[in-house]
Design a protein around this motif. Sequence first.
Motif, PDB file in Angstrom:
ATOM      1  N   SER A   1       0.990  43.738   9.411  1.00  0.00           N
ATOM      2  CA  SER A   1       1.602  42.970   9.862  1.00  0.00           C
ATOM      3  C   SER A   1       1.435  41.443   9.756  1.00  0.00           C
ATOM      4  O   SER A   1       2.359  40.643  10.086  1.00  0.00           O
ATOM      5  CB  SER A   1       1.938  43.352  11.479  1.00  0.00           C
ATOM      6  OG  SER A   1       2.220  44.845  11.339  1.00  0.00           O
TER       7      SER A   1
ATOM      8  N   LYS B   1       3.812  35.701  12.414  1.00  0.00           N
ATOM      9  CA  LYS B   1       3.271  35.940  13.832  1.00  0.00           C
ATOM     10  C   LYS B   1       1.904  35.712  13.571  1.00  0.00           C
ATOM     11  O   LYS B   1       1.140  35.305  14.790  1.00  0.00           O
ATOM     12  CB  LYS B   1       3.309  37.400  13.639  1.00  0.00           C
ATOM     13  CG  LYS B   1       4.634  38.213  13.631  1.00  0.00           C
ATOM     14  CD  LYS B   1       4.434  39.811  13.576  1.00  0.00           C
ATOM     15  CE  LYS B   1       6.210  40.116  13.868  1.00  0.00           C
ATOM     16  NZ  LYS B   1       6.000  41.620  13.686  1.00  0.00           N
TER      17      LYS B   1
ATOM     18  N   ASN C   1      18.187  40.005  12.913  1.00  0.00           N
ATOM     19  CA  ASN C   1      17.789  40.151  11.636  1.00  0.00           C
ATOM     20  C   ASN C   1      16.453  39.686  11.418  1.00  0.00           C
ATOM     21  O   ASN C   1      15.965  39.125  10.413  1.00  0.00           O
ATOM     22  CB  ASN C   1      18.550  39.399  10.497  1.00  0.00           C
ATOM     23  CG  ASN C   1      20.074  39.981  10.446  1.00  0.00           C
ATOM     24  OD1 ASN C   1      20.198  40.907   9.664  1.00  0.00           O
ATOM     25  ND2 ASN C   1      21.067  39.663  10.931  1.00  0.00           N
ATOM     26  N   TYR C   2      15.407  39.691  12.698  1.00  0.00           N
ATOM     27  CA  TYR C   2      14.399  39.022  12.798  1.00  0.00           C
ATOM     28  C   TYR C   2      13.373  39.647  11.826  1.00  0.00           C
ATOM     29  O   TYR C   2      12.584  38.600  11.313  1.00  0.00           O
ATOM     30  CB  TYR C   2      13.799  39.372  14.184  1.00  0.00           C
ATOM     31  CG  TYR C   2      12.337  38.889  14.739  1.00  0.00           C
ATOM     32  CD1 TYR C   2      12.181  37.713  14.876  1.00  0.00           C
ATOM     33  CD2 TYR C   2      11.342  39.847  14.747  1.00  0.00           C
ATOM     34  CE1 TYR C   2      10.981  37.148  14.939  1.00  0.00           C
ATOM     35  CE2 TYR C   2      10.228  39.406  14.774  1.00  0.00           C
ATOM     36  CZ  TYR C   2       9.815  37.978  14.924  1.00  0.00           C
ATOM     37  OH  TYR C   2       8.561  37.820  15.459  1.00  0.00           O
ATOM     38  N   GLU C   3      13.331  40.976  11.632  1.00  0.00           N
ATOM     39  CA  GLU C   3      12.375  41.319  10.516  1.00  0.00           C
ATOM     40  C   GLU C   3      12.189  40.890   9.169  1.00  0.00           C
ATOM     41  O   GLU C   3      11.436  40.573   8.589  1.00  0.00           O
ATOM     42  CB  GLU C   3      12.532  42.908  10.869  1.00  0.00           C
ATOM     43  CG  GLU C   3      12.080  43.271  11.770  1.00  0.00           C
ATOM     44  CD  GLU C   3      10.410  43.346  12.117  1.00  0.00           C
ATOM     45  OE1 GLU C   3       9.720  43.191  11.201  1.00  0.00           O
ATOM     46  OE2 GLU C   3      10.150  43.174  13.563  1.00  0.00           O
ATOM     47  N   THR C   4      13.638  40.931   8.590  1.00  0.00           N
ATOM     48  CA  THR C   4      13.636  40.379   7.303  1.00  0.00           C
ATOM     49  C   THR C   4      13.267  38.768   7.353  1.00  0.00           C
ATOM     50  O   THR C   4      13.053  38.127   6.460  1.00  0.00           O
ATOM     51  CB  THR C   4      15.247  40.470   6.754  1.00  0.00           C
ATOM     52  OG1 THR C   4      15.501  41.712   6.756  1.00  0.00           O
ATOM     53  CG2 THR C   4      15.315  39.944   5.426  1.00  0.00           C
TER      54      THR C   4
ATOM     55  N   GLN D   1      11.136  37.268   9.194  1.00  0.00           N
ATOM     56  CA  GLN D   1       9.723  37.281   9.334  1.00  0.00           C
ATOM     57  C   GLN D   1       9.068  37.952   7.920  1.00  0.00           C
ATOM     58  O   GLN D   1       8.245  37.100   7.499  1.00  0.00           O
ATOM     59  CB  GLN D   1       9.279  38.310  10.384  1.00  0.00           C
ATOM     60  CG  GLN D   1       9.018  37.922  11.686  1.00  0.00           C
ATOM     61  CD  GLN D   1       7.838  37.022  11.780  1.00  0.00           C
ATOM     62  OE1 GLN D   1       6.764  37.184  11.509  1.00  0.00           O
ATOM     63  NE2 GLN D   1       8.010  35.689  12.455  1.00  0.00           N
ATOM     64  N   ILE D   2       9.746  38.637   7.235  1.00  0.00           N
ATOM     65  CA  ILE D   2       9.316  38.943   5.915  1.00  0.00           C
ATOM     66  C   ILE D   2       9.460  37.657   4.992  1.00  0.00           C
ATOM     67  O   ILE D   2       8.362  37.358   4.277  1.00  0.00           O
ATOM     68  CB  ILE D   2      10.051  40.018   5.281  1.00  0.00           C
ATOM     69  CG1 ILE D   2       9.662  41.299   6.001  1.00  0.00           C
ATOM     70  CG2 ILE D   2       9.947  40.302   3.727  1.00  0.00           C
ATOM     71  CD1 ILE D   2      10.609  42.532   5.583  1.00  0.00           C
TER      72      ILE D   2
END
Length: 458
Positions: free
Chosen positions: A29, A263, A383-386, A388-389
């Motif tokens: 992560s 993160k 769409n936070y995860e994308t 972050q990616i």
Amino acid sequence: MPIIGQLCVVLTSIVAVLTGLAFFKFYDSFITVPELPNFELDKWWGPNTTKPLDTSIRPYRVVFTDAMQENLRVLFDHYRGRRRVKSLNESWSYGVHSDALGQVFAHWQFKYPFRERVRYLNKFNHFKTNIQGLDIHFVHVKPKVDKNVKVLPIILLHGWPSSFRDFFEVIPILTTPRPGYDFVFEVIVPSLPGFVYSQATTKRGMTTYEIAIIMRNLMRRIGHNKYYIQGGDFGHSIGSHMATLFSNEVLGFHTNFPVNFSKLAQLIWVFGSIWPTIIGGEHSDRMYPLSEKLSYLIEESGYMHLQGTKPDTIGYALQNSPVGMAAYMLDRYMMFTNSSNKDTVAGGLESISVTDLLDNVMLYWITDSMTTSLRLYKESFVNYETEQILGRIPTTVPTWGLRMKYELVHQPNWILKWKYPALLGTTTLDVGGHFAALERPRELADDIFKAIKNFLEH
């Protein structure tokens, strides 16, 4: 083996497995570089399913009609005729102070030169063109220079509650030759989709990386396959995504909001409160004490939570009251210009042009675009995860950061380089805040020249 010994072996094994899983989760992560997701480069955002092949670039003009002004006068009279609520104390701790709002309202009602501002807003050429089903507005300024001066294309990207208007004092500086530099800029300043004169989509998913694709396609439409980028606020995120997705097209990225949103960067900031000077170096006072910085961010991020969850609700409320919209936008501008503005009645109004601020309020008001602009927060949350990616994938594009004194977030270069390994340098100033283009156009333009010169020399 005694049963106690067996239990110890089992418990030790369980702890070892859980510890291993925890380290793997942390590594996966926070540390690993993820694969670049696949994106549609021609995704259709238009209101219908047909895809007309209209690639024309059409001239456009800003208009303040008599009907718009009359509508405002009626609403102004309604506001003036009501008993206004007075602020409780001599600060902005409850929000915009009533005396400051009264000052802005009086200026808007009696001193704002409508016709003069229309001429001002039209002093540069405006255009519209259809990109992926949406009519995208942009300002386009080409310099007039000798043949021995190179002309470099640059796209300037705004955020919220800003607009193309923020760059109007920057544009003349960027298009004027200066000693020591053999180049100037051809400047493109778009309105983001759903902002002011750019059409909003009626479909879900229009987040910053989708806008990055639209902006890249806009530059191609104009005729530039290689170009530079400058951005702040949402413009930083969009420009960063453009540099990540199209590293073979972006020649350099300048940001006045130099932030690594990963993160791991946030975790290091928190743990760094134990050794502030080790993490922040000579500018650790801009990052710590942690409790003070967190308290400020929590207090000033309520708008973000509201817009990230119920943008339409607040948008409809603001769009039905010009004074309410002005107050809401004014609060963000003043608090993000300098956090200490909260402690005075004026709130920092004495340091910024009220007419300039009202230009942006007018643009949002007459285009009825407040609600659609706020939806970008919701889409970014969803769409936070994308996001972050993309934030964890390093970009090889040459990068430069401008740190203003009162910027919301400060990070040292070594943290920025996790995301921007080609960070050639940063400039740290003792003036300015979050809205560099509007607050400090000269300093921003000077730093853009400085950054591009460094890009060209490497």
